[in-house]
Design a protein around this motif. Structure first.
Motif, PDB file in Angstrom:
ATOM      1  N   ASP A  85       1.142   4.311  -3.164  1.00  0.00           N
ATOM      2  CA  ASP A  85       1.058   5.467  -2.562  1.00  0.00           C
ATOM      3  C   ASP A  85       2.300   6.383  -3.238  1.00  0.00           C
ATOM      4  N   GLN A 119       2.943   9.119  -6.317  1.00  0.00           N
ATOM      5  CA  GLN A 119       3.298  10.361  -5.988  1.00  0.00           C
ATOM      6  C   GLN A 119       4.602  10.978  -6.474  1.00  0.00           C
ATOM      7  N   GLU A 176       0.918  -1.272  -0.060  1.00  0.00           N
ATOM      8  CA  GLU A 176       0.159  -0.026   0.029  1.00  0.00           C
ATOM      9  C   GLU A 176       0.952   1.144   0.031  1.00  0.00           C
ATOM     10  N   SER A 177       1.994   1.268   0.919  1.00  0.00           N
ATOM     11  CA  SER A 177       2.688   2.580   0.816  1.00  0.00           C
ATOM     12  C   SER A 177       3.629   2.363  -0.488  1.00  0.00           C
TER      13      SER A 177
END
Length: 84
Positions: A27, A31, A23-24
């Motif tokens: 993300d 970005q 998940e990190s």
């Protein structure tokens, strides 16, 4: 030479790979897409980090986003060297 901010972002991204935190990874990659194949001071990429720790979820995620498995660390090791 990378900036301190870039170094911090890269550390966080590679740490997510070491932690199998998909998940990190997702993300952070969303970005900052250019971080995918960046190397830390040891020459490790997130893909190498995920292989070092045997994290298949992170490995599959990174490969599905076209992480380069042929990049080598400062010691000459690629992700494949840690897959066995």
């Amino acid at each position: 030479m990378i900036s301190e901010l870039q170094d911090t972002l890269l550390f966080s991204f590679i740490n997510a790979a070491h932690s199998n935190d998909v998940e990190s990874l997702n993300d952070q990659l969303r970005q900052n897409p250019n971080i995918l194949n960046e190397k830390d001071r040891f020459g490790n990429t997130a893909l190498i980090a995920s292989c070092q720790d045997g994290h298949l979820e992170a490995l599959n995620f990174l490969l599905s986003h076209n992480s380069d498995p042929e990049i080598t660390s400062n010691n000459g090791f690629a992700a494949i060297h840690f897959s066995c």
